[in-house]
Design a protein around this motif. Sequence first.
Motif, mmCIF file in Angstrom:
data_model
loop_
_atom_site.group_PDB
_atom_site.id
_atom_site.type_symbol
_atom_site.label_atom_id
_atom_site.label_comp_id
_atom_site.label_asym_id
_atom_site.label_seq_id
_atom_site.Cartn_x
_atom_site.Cartn_y
_atom_site.Cartn_z
ATOM 1 N N MET A 28 0.817 -1.005 0.079
ATOM 2 C CA MET A 28 0.129 0.060 0.114
ATOM 3 C C MET A 28 0.879 1.252 0.031
ATOM 4 O O MET A 28 0.679 2.331 -0.675
ATOM 5 C CB MET A 28 -1.034 0.015 1.183
ATOM 6 C CG MET A 28 -1.963 -1.003 0.991
ATOM 7 S SD MET A 28 -3.484 -0.899 2.340
ATOM 8 C CE MET A 28 -2.319 -1.096 3.924
ATOM 9 N N HIS A 158 -7.079 -2.969 0.978
ATOM 10 C CA HIS A 158 -6.856 -2.962 2.241
ATOM 11 C C HIS A 158 -7.347 -4.396 2.918
ATOM 12 O O HIS A 158 -6.567 -4.935 3.651
ATOM 13 C CB HIS A 158 -7.425 -1.831 2.863
ATOM 14 C CG HIS A 158 -7.042 -1.799 4.634
ATOM 15 N ND1 HIS A 158 -7.802 -2.570 5.461
ATOM 16 C CD2 HIS A 158 -6.192 -1.107 5.429
ATOM 17 C CE1 HIS A 158 -7.545 -2.385 6.767
ATOM 18 N NE2 HIS A 158 -6.550 -1.304 6.719
ATOM 19 N N LEU A 161 -11.106 -2.912 6.123
ATOM 20 C CA LEU A 161 -11.333 -1.643 6.050
ATOM 21 C C LEU A 161 -12.687 -1.248 7.068
ATOM 22 O O LEU A 161 -13.717 -0.853 6.566
ATOM 23 C CB LEU A 161 -11.468 -1.028 4.951
ATOM 24 C CG LEU A 161 -11.075 0.706 4.692
ATOM 25 C CD1 LEU A 161 -9.764 0.856 5.223
ATOM 26 C CD2 LEU A 161 -11.170 0.958 3.369
ATOM 27 N N PRO A 179 -3.745 -3.838 7.873
ATOM 28 C CA PRO A 179 -4.486 -4.393 6.826
ATOM 29 C C PRO A 179 -4.463 -5.970 6.814
ATOM 30 O O PRO A 179 -3.811 -6.432 7.268
ATOM 31 C CB PRO A 179 -3.660 -3.787 5.464
ATOM 32 C CG PRO A 179 -2.191 -3.923 5.986
ATOM 33 C CD PRO A 179 -2.326 -3.272 7.539
ATOM 34 N N CYS A 181 -4.134 -7.391 3.481
ATOM 35 C CA CYS A 181 -4.276 -7.036 1.835
ATOM 36 C C CYS A 181 -4.252 -8.116 0.932
ATOM 37 O O CYS A 181 -3.915 -9.183 1.232
ATOM 38 C CB CYS A 181 -2.955 -6.343 1.619
ATOM 39 S SG CYS A 181 -2.699 -4.687 2.276
ATOM 40 N N ASP A 189 -13.565 -3.745 -0.857
ATOM 41 C CA ASP A 189 -12.875 -2.853 0.126
ATOM 42 C C ASP A 189 -14.008 -2.246 0.911
ATOM 43 O O ASP A 189 -13.835 -1.613 1.885
ATOM 44 C CB ASP A 189 -12.127 -2.029 -0.384
ATOM 45 C CG ASP A 189 -10.528 -2.317 0.303
ATOM 46 O OD1 ASP A 189 -10.434 -3.323 1.209
ATOM 47 O OD2 ASP A 189 -9.606 -1.813 -0.150
#
Length: 256
Positions: A28, A158, A161, A179, A181, A189
């Motif tokens: 990220m 992420h 979230l 996160p 991810c 997300d």
Amino acid sequence: MTRFSKWLWIRSIGPSMFEGEALGLGAMYETKSIRIPKPFKVGPLPLGGSYVIMEFIEFGSSRGDQSVLGKKLAEMHKAGKSTKGYGFDVNNTIGSTPQINTWTADWIEFYAEHRLGYQLKLAREQYNDSTIYEKGQRLMKNLGPLFENVVVEPCLLHGDLWSGNISSDKNGEPVILDPACYYGHNEADFGMSWCAGFGGSFYNSYFEVMPKQPGFEKRRDLYMLYHYLNHYNLFGSGYRSSAMSIIDDYLRMLKA
């Protein structure tokens, strides 16, 4: 010279959980879009547990401007792409639940098998819940109509979230952290929106950067379902009715 403060997290867990988190933070951060605490080092502790060292960010008094958060998140989704398909280089965790990130060429297959399917199997094993498992399996096999005329690209997500993972720095700039991810459909997300507090200004700003695709509203609950199932598996039966209601609604809609 740029100076970084370092923030040390220590938990009584194996290093693999923090390794996945650090790789996600790094991915990220590299998009150069939204504010992320840069990870520096991760590893095991001599007497058990593990640690991750990351940039220290002084948080502000609020979660920041929702419209800026929406814009910055969309910029991350737009910048973070994968040529490998859907998944991530390592498995990680969603809460404390393993999250399987095996690279898959097709999004519907990935989401059905590695997101819904994995959680449904856990529910059957933990609670002997054959009803939610069998209905969920029916839904998994009939997701195609929800994606008609939709272009799905593997965006960096992420993955977890919710409000606890969203903050702002002392200047009011949005910050996201902790996160889970992987590369997936950008709409996924929003799956924790039921406890993230996203409002109209967030979505308006987001869709200015990443335009809304046909059928967005019909897919919103599908992405919430993954997180309701995970909460069911983590915290018990209080979340079962929400997950079951979403499954039943989709089975009626899809006539499956």
